[in-house]
Design a protein around this motif. Structure first.
Motif, PDB file in Angstrom:
ATOM      1  N   LEU A  56      15.494  34.984   7.880  1.00 42.77           N
ATOM      2  CA  LEU A  56      16.754  35.637   7.577  1.00 42.77           C
ATOM      3  C   LEU A  56      16.478  37.201   6.966  1.00 42.77           C
ATOM      4  O   LEU A  56      17.460  37.965   6.686  1.00 42.77           O
ATOM      5  N   HIS A  57      15.350  37.576   6.819  1.00 47.08           N
ATOM      6  CA  HIS A  57      14.982  38.866   6.195  1.00 47.08           C
ATOM      7  C   HIS A  57      13.955  39.606   6.656  1.00 47.08           C
ATOM      8  O   HIS A  57      12.817  39.425   6.477  1.00 47.08           O
ATOM      9  N   THR A  58      13.975  40.567   7.660  1.00 44.28           N
ATOM     10  CA  THR A  58      13.013  41.091   8.307  1.00 44.28           C
ATOM     11  C   THR A  58      13.458  42.617   8.615  1.00 44.28           C
ATOM     12  O   THR A  58      14.737  42.927   8.414  1.00 44.28           O
ATOM     13  N   HIS A  59      12.535  43.440   8.755  1.00 43.59           N
ATOM     14  CA  HIS A  59      12.787  45.136   8.818  1.00 43.59           C
ATOM     15  C   HIS A  59      12.079  45.248  10.059  1.00 43.59           C
ATOM     16  O   HIS A  59      11.219  45.900  10.393  1.00 43.59           O
ATOM     17  N   ALA A 361      18.531  25.599   5.954  1.00 50.11           N
ATOM     18  CA  ALA A 361      19.321  26.768   5.139  1.00 50.11           C
ATOM     19  C   ALA A 361      19.502  28.066   5.601  1.00 50.11           C
ATOM     20  O   ALA A 361      20.774  28.614   5.810  1.00 50.11           O
ATOM     21  N   PRO A 362      18.364  28.695   6.014  1.00 48.01           N
ATOM     22  CA  PRO A 362      18.740  30.043   6.763  1.00 48.01           C
ATOM     23  C   PRO A 362      19.649  29.992   7.749  1.00 48.01           C
ATOM     24  O   PRO A 362      20.226  31.078   8.028  1.00 48.01           O
ATOM     25  N   ALA A 363      19.444  28.924   8.777  1.00 52.83           N
ATOM     26  CA  ALA A 363      20.439  28.768  10.052  1.00 52.83           C
ATOM     27  C   ALA A 363      21.685  28.788   9.490  1.00 52.83           C
ATOM     28  O   ALA A 363      22.402  29.352  10.208  1.00 52.83           O
ATOM     29  N   ARG A 364      21.940  27.861   8.398  1.00 50.77           N
ATOM     30  CA  ARG A 364      23.343  27.401   7.935  1.00 50.77           C
ATOM     31  C   ARG A 364      24.081  28.924   7.374  1.00 50.77           C
ATOM     32  O   ARG A 364      25.220  29.203   7.769  1.00 50.77           O
ATOM     33  N   PRO A 370      24.279  24.059  13.942  1.00 53.81           N
ATOM     34  CA  PRO A 370      23.077  23.231  14.328  1.00 53.81           C
ATOM     35  C   PRO A 370      22.316  23.729  15.570  1.00 53.81           C
ATOM     36  O   PRO A 370      21.466  23.112  16.079  1.00 53.81           O
ATOM     37  N   ARG A 371      22.826  24.976  16.344  1.00 51.79           N
ATOM     38  CA  ARG A 371      21.908  25.441  17.212  1.00 51.79           C
ATOM     39  C   ARG A 371      20.688  25.632  16.823  1.00 51.79           C
ATOM     40  O   ARG A 371      19.720  25.456  17.609  1.00 51.79           O
ATOM     41  N   LYS A 372      20.448  26.456  15.719  1.00 54.74           N
ATOM     42  CA  LYS A 372      19.089  26.766  15.556  1.00 54.74           C
ATOM     43  C   LYS A 372      18.867  25.942  14.064  1.00 54.74           C
ATOM     44  O   LYS A 372      19.726  25.542  13.064  1.00 54.74           O
ATOM     45  N   GLY A 373      17.602  25.730  13.573  1.00 54.86           N
ATOM     46  CA  GLY A 373      17.382  25.319  12.125  1.00 54.86           C
ATOM     47  C   GLY A 373      16.998  23.877  11.911  1.00 54.86           C
ATOM     48  O   GLY A 373      17.034  23.192  10.876  1.00 54.86           O
ATOM     49  N   LEU A 448      31.612  32.565   8.278  1.00 52.16           N
ATOM     50  CA  LEU A 448      31.495  31.594   7.262  1.00 52.16           C
ATOM     51  C   LEU A 448      32.776  31.099   6.986  1.00 52.16           C
ATOM     52  O   LEU A 448      33.721  31.933   6.737  1.00 52.16           O
ATOM     53  N   VAL A 449      32.958  29.773   6.885  1.00 54.25           N
ATOM     54  CA  VAL A 449      34.435  29.111   6.557  1.00 54.25           C
ATOM     55  C   VAL A 449      34.287  28.849   5.053  1.00 54.25           C
ATOM     56  O   VAL A 449      33.326  28.077   4.697  1.00 54.25           O
TER      57      VAL A 449
END
Ligand code: ZN
Length: 451
Positions: A56-59, A361-364, A370-373, A448-449
């Motif tokens: 979830l965290h790149t540059h 967790a990062p996919a959520r 649930p496509r990823k993760g 996000l809901v």
């Protein structure tokens, strides 16, 4: 007929670990359990079968004034070789527009090997910028980022509050770099006044207090605006305590970064200390313990790399004051194997938890689950076949980043990815990178809901 079957591995799913086959049809997982004949078979006996990691965290994206050493192509070569099949990169607001930052990211990511998405860094929270948020979320960009450590955050606090409110209404998660600007600025100025500008003073310039104060303020802001926040790269016991407290009052997720799991401030006594400069700085051994505990017990939700390497020469340039050293290190390729080696093998983290913090967790949080993760029928066939007994010594020369050093050079690691698949295609196999630039695809982030 099934396109591909992965046979006999120990599959880690949300229900637990079990010996099972995985069937892949096209780009997706079509079955888990007993799987019939397939056109291609991969023998995974003695191996772990894990979902591809989501960082979830790149540059990896450029800005008008900055081109990263690891751009999308080089960074995702490292990612794929390390078992990270989806990356979320920061992109920056440009000419006042959030949309323009995303468009630049989309162009840069045309060379990506991994699937990708973005967080949009908001440097100027004008009414116009805030007005762009619903449209961006509709187009799958349900993530923003705010740097509390920037002077702009202090000057425009009220507008950042409105930004968080707009994010909450649209369903965008707000990633936050939590270090208090005033504390860091005052400490930095004081050190400079006394001529203490060497890298050994870097930790003093960004004390734990700065992190704790900003975490508390971010939680307050989340509670009053109803925003969902994602506190990036938490590094200290006290900041994690503030996170635990915050989770009772607001919708707050917490991330740490590999640096804070493996290294301490002792690194800053070395002559080449600048190689480990990242923000916040490395902390004490007690903080390292706290980060591990929080990762195990769930207070910390994810490990993100904050991948942004700079060359040795750039880091070690003569005469750089501690606050002028370019911050950040390489981490994408070692993220999974090191966390397995130091975490699972050493009994600090269960295998289930490893998968949770690096994939599920990062996919959520990114709105990709649930496509990823996760390994589940219908999910993208992003799969890591991991050899738990492989032995590797980390050497930058063997890795795929464009960087000429690695922060863990010389570490002995037990466990390494053997095969990495993205959407049903073998992208990496026993040391060979098979995926080509441009293979990666944009992953739309669902809003996000509130629950
Ligand atoms: Zn970052």
């Amino acid at each position: 007929m099934i396109d591909l079957a992965i046979r006999g591995g120990t599959v880690v799913t949300p229900e637990g670990e079990r010996r099972a086959d995985i069937a892949i049809a096209g780009e997706r997982i079509s079955g888990i359990g007993d799987v019939g004949p397939a056109q291609r078979e991969i023998d995974a006996r003695g191996k772990l079968v894990l979902p591809g990691c989501v960082d979830l965290h790149t540059h990896l994206a450029s800005t008008p004034t900055f081109a990263p050493l690891d751009d999308f192509e080089h960074g995702t070569r490292a990612a794929i070789a390390g078992g990270v099949t989806t990356v979320v990169s920061m992109v920056y607001q440009e000419g006042g527009s959030l949309r323009r930052g995303v468009e630049r990211g989309m162009r840069d990511a045309e060379r990506s090997l991994a699937d990708f998405a973005f967080h949009v860094v908001v440097t100027d929270p004008t009414e116009t910028a805030r007005g762009e948020i619903p449209g961006l979320v509709r187009d799958g960009h349900a993530g923003l980022k705010v740097f509390m450590v920037s002077p702009r955050f202090v000057e425009r606090r009220a507008d950042y509050g409105l930004l968080l409110r707009a994010a909450a209404q649209a369903g965008a998660v707000v990633a936050i770099h939590a270090e208090d600007h005033a504390t860091v600025a005052a400490r930095t100025a004081e050190l400079h006044r006394h001529g203490r500008t060497g890298v050994q003073h870097f930790p003093e310039s960004r004390p734990v207090e700065a992190e704790v104060k900003a975490v508390a303020e971010a939680v307050e802001l989340a509670a009053t605006t109803q925003a969902t926040i994602y506190l990036v790269h938490l590094s200290s016991r006290r900041a994690i305590d503030a996170l635990r407290e915050g989770k009772r009052r607001a919708r707050v997720f917490g991330e740490t970064r590999p640096l804070y799991l493996y290294l301490t401030r002792a690194q800053f006594d070395r002559p080449d200390a600048a190689l480990w400069v990242g923000q916040p700085p490395l902390r004490e051994a007690d903080d390292v313990d706290a980060v591990w505990s929080a990762l195990a017990d769930g207070a910390l939700d994810t490990v993100g790399t904050d991948h942004i390497p700079h060359s040795r020469a750039a880091k070690l340039a003569a005469g750089l004051a501690f606050d002028k050293i370019p911050p950040g290190v390489s981490n994408l390729e070692t993220l999974l194997p090191m966390l397995y080696s130091e975490g699972v093998r050493k009994g600090r983290l269960t295998l289930a938890r490893l998968v949770e913090v690096l994939a599920t967790a990062p996919a959520r949080i990114a709105g990709m689950y649930p496509r990823k993760g996760v390994l589940a029928v219908g999910s993208d066939a992003d799969i890591v076949i991991f050899d738990p007994n492989a032995r590797r010594t980390i050497r930058a020369a063997d890795l795929h980043s464009a960087c000429d050093y690695d922060p863990y050079e010389g570490w002995d690691v037990r466990g390494w990815p053997e095969v990495v698949m993205t959407r049903g295609e073998v992208a990496f196999e026993r040391g060979d990178l098979r995926a080509t630039a441009g293979r990666g695809r944009f992953v739309s982030r669902a809003p996000l809901v509130a629950d």
